[in-house]
Design an enzyme around this catalytic site. Sequence first.
Site, PDB file in Angstrom:
ATOM      1  N   LYS A 132       2.445  -4.369  -7.814  1.00 59.54           N
ATOM      2  CA  LYS A 132       2.259  -5.829  -7.847  1.00 59.54           C
ATOM      3  C   LYS A 132       0.780  -6.192  -7.772  1.00 59.54           C
ATOM      4  O   LYS A 132       0.380  -7.251  -8.204  1.00 59.54           O
ATOM      5  CB  LYS A 132       2.935  -6.462  -6.621  1.00 59.54           C
ATOM      6  CG  LYS A 132       4.438  -6.520  -6.639  1.00 59.54           C
ATOM      7  CD  LYS A 132       4.956  -6.959  -5.262  1.00 59.54           C
ATOM      8  CE  LYS A 132       6.472  -7.045  -5.225  1.00 59.54           C
ATOM      9  NZ  LYS A 132       6.987  -7.261  -3.855  1.00 59.54           N
ATOM     10  N   LYS A 160       0.682   4.338  -9.474  1.00 61.57           N
ATOM     11  CA  LYS A 160       2.017   3.745  -9.555  1.00 61.57           C
ATOM     12  C   LYS A 160       1.931   2.311 -10.075  1.00 61.57           C
ATOM     13  O   LYS A 160       0.923   1.624  -9.876  1.00 61.57           O
ATOM     14  CB  LYS A 160       2.739   3.819  -8.212  1.00 61.57           C
ATOM     15  CG  LYS A 160       2.173   2.935  -7.148  1.00 61.57           C
ATOM     16  CD  LYS A 160       3.118   2.810  -5.955  1.00 61.57           C
ATOM     17  CE  LYS A 160       2.569   1.751  -5.017  1.00 61.57           C
ATOM     18  NZ  LYS A 160       3.418   1.313  -3.966  1.00 61.57           N
ATOM     19  N   LYS A 165      -3.914  -0.357   1.783  1.00 60.03           N
ATOM     20  CA  LYS A 165      -3.909  -1.822   1.807  1.00 60.03           C
ATOM     21  C   LYS A 165      -5.102  -2.395   2.556  1.00 60.03           C
ATOM     22  O   LYS A 165      -5.607  -3.451   2.207  1.00 60.03           O
ATOM     23  CB  LYS A 165      -2.613  -2.343   2.446  1.00 60.03           C
ATOM     24  CG  LYS A 165      -1.398  -2.201   1.547  1.00 60.03           C
ATOM     25  CD  LYS A 165      -0.274  -3.087   2.055  1.00 60.03           C
ATOM     26  CE  LYS A 165       0.910  -3.035   1.110  1.00 60.03           C
ATOM     27  NZ  LYS A 165       2.027  -3.852   1.590  1.00 60.03           N
TER      28      LYS A 165
HETATM   29  P1  AMP Z   1       7.320  -3.737  -2.475  1.00 60.68           P
HETATM   30  O1  AMP Z   1       7.070  -4.514  -3.684  1.00 60.68           O
HETATM   31  O2  AMP Z   1       6.154  -2.927  -2.055  1.00 60.68           O
HETATM   32  O3  AMP Z   1       7.949  -4.536  -1.348  1.00 60.68           O
HETATM   33  O4  AMP Z   1       8.397  -2.659  -2.894  1.00 60.68           O
HETATM   34  C1  AMP Z   1       9.766  -2.930  -2.991  1.00 60.68           C
HETATM   35  C2  AMP Z   1      10.529  -1.678  -3.373  1.00 60.68           C
HETATM   36  O5  AMP Z   1      10.144  -1.250  -4.694  1.00 60.68           O
HETATM   37  C3  AMP Z   1      10.284  -0.464  -2.473  1.00 60.68           C
HETATM   38  O6  AMP Z   1      11.520   0.226  -2.289  1.00 60.68           O
HETATM   39  C4  AMP Z   1       9.319   0.370  -3.243  1.00 60.68           C
HETATM   40  O7  AMP Z   1       9.418   1.737  -2.918  1.00 60.68           O
HETATM   41  C5  AMP Z   1       9.772   0.118  -4.665  1.00 60.68           C
HETATM   42  N1  AMP Z   1       8.673   0.319  -5.617  1.00 60.68           N
HETATM   43  C6  AMP Z   1       7.501  -0.365  -5.661  1.00 60.68           C
HETATM   44  N2  AMP Z   1       6.716   0.089  -6.672  1.00 60.68           N
HETATM   45  C7  AMP Z   1       7.421   1.092  -7.276  1.00 60.68           C
HETATM   46  C8  AMP Z   1       7.150   1.965  -8.389  1.00 60.68           C
HETATM   47  N3  AMP Z   1       6.027   1.879  -9.082  1.00 60.68           N
HETATM   48  N4  AMP Z   1       8.098   2.866  -8.737  1.00 60.68           N
HETATM   49  C9  AMP Z   1       9.259   2.952  -8.034  1.00 60.68           C
HETATM   50  N5  AMP Z   1       9.572   2.166  -6.985  1.00 60.68           N
HETATM   51  C10 AMP Z   1       8.673   1.246  -6.601  1.00 60.68           C
END
Ligand code: AMP
Length: 345
Positions: free
Chosen positions: A209, A206, A122
């Site tokens: 967002k 992966k 990040k």
């Molecule tokens: P975040 O958007 O980073 O706050 O992520 C929220 C949740 O979504 C967390 O538990 C992440 O581990 C999960 N997550 C984010 N991107 C992925 C992905 N590509 N595959 C699986 N889980 C994800």
Amino acid sequence: MTDTPASYSGPQRIFSGIQPTGNLHLGNYLGALKKFVDLQEDGWDAVYAVVDLHAITMPMEKGALLSQTRQIAAAFLACGVDPKKSILFAQSSVKAHVELAWIFNCVARMGWVERMTQFKDKAGKDAERASVGLFTYPVLQAADILAYKATHVPVGEDQKQHLELSRDIADRFNREYDAPGFFPLPEPLIKGPGARVMSLKDGTKKMSKSDPSELSRIALVDDADMIAKKIKKAKTDLLGDMPSEVDGLEGRPEVENLVGIYAALSGESVEAILRQYGGQGFGVFKPALAEVTVNHLSPITQRYREILDDPAFIDSVLQDGAERADAISAPVIAEVWKLVGFWGA
Ligand code: AMP
Ligand code: TRP
């Protein structure tokens, strides 16, 4: 580092959180939200937060935080998090998070936090300009979990390292303050299909967002046409038709990802899917995947829009959640204050 077994004997509880930044996508749904709901339905005592304190570790669009917090809360509800069964609240509305984060900043070691790969990703090349909050982000995450003495944390694969840090912090606190078993050593719940959903444009990255390409991810708000279009344009490879066995997915990350998404959404096994589509072209599989995806997501999207139209309802859920979250975490903080030896505690 954590060589002693947890001697924690309190109740089992789940905690997890999602940041109010950007639009949620299929990876967030399969890696996190869907699991939150499944665990709730399995009868777990679960606490879920929109982690708005984490969101401000990165630059944000001015004035956007509040509406994004309500949006993520609406998404939790639309996916099936039931505020009668689970607690749903905004992290900033419960003081324990910030309070415990400070204590943990003094428990965690620089070397532990410096190893975190998410900070490196990040912060990018210019880490000197990253906020100090971004550096201590995983320490706040440990505080989120442990303020509720949560024993299990459902997250996607990318959060594994942060969970290891949470365990190290819990263990070190327990030793440093002679309080064996005071904090549990929280376990990640990462298993199952969907723990790592990859970009539709690159099977080695992966789904995220922050990917500049909208085509790389399926947003939870995409309509049926958009979903079909993105799946149609999803990258595959030139290695021929769909394989009929799991071994045939090796070296084909894009195909493996699409099959994994199908499996996670339909509940069918990868083997069964390959038996059905093996030997066929993507011209057959992709429309089938689009249909499974649309059928699964469209009721969620519709509920999401309805809930967003009712901000007073969202606020009432978050208010109630804040009170219930505070009732659990405030006594934990009071005990921590005593263990540390602060005046008046
Ligand atoms: P975040 O958007 O980073 O706050 O992520 C929220 C949740 O979504 C967390 O538990 C992440 O581990 C999960 N997550 C984010 N991107 C992925 C992905 N590509 N595959 C699986 N889980 C994800
Ligand atoms: N860091 C998590 C993410 O990026 C979000 C998060 C913050 C979290 N606090 C948490 C997840 C506590 C699980 C438990 O996805």
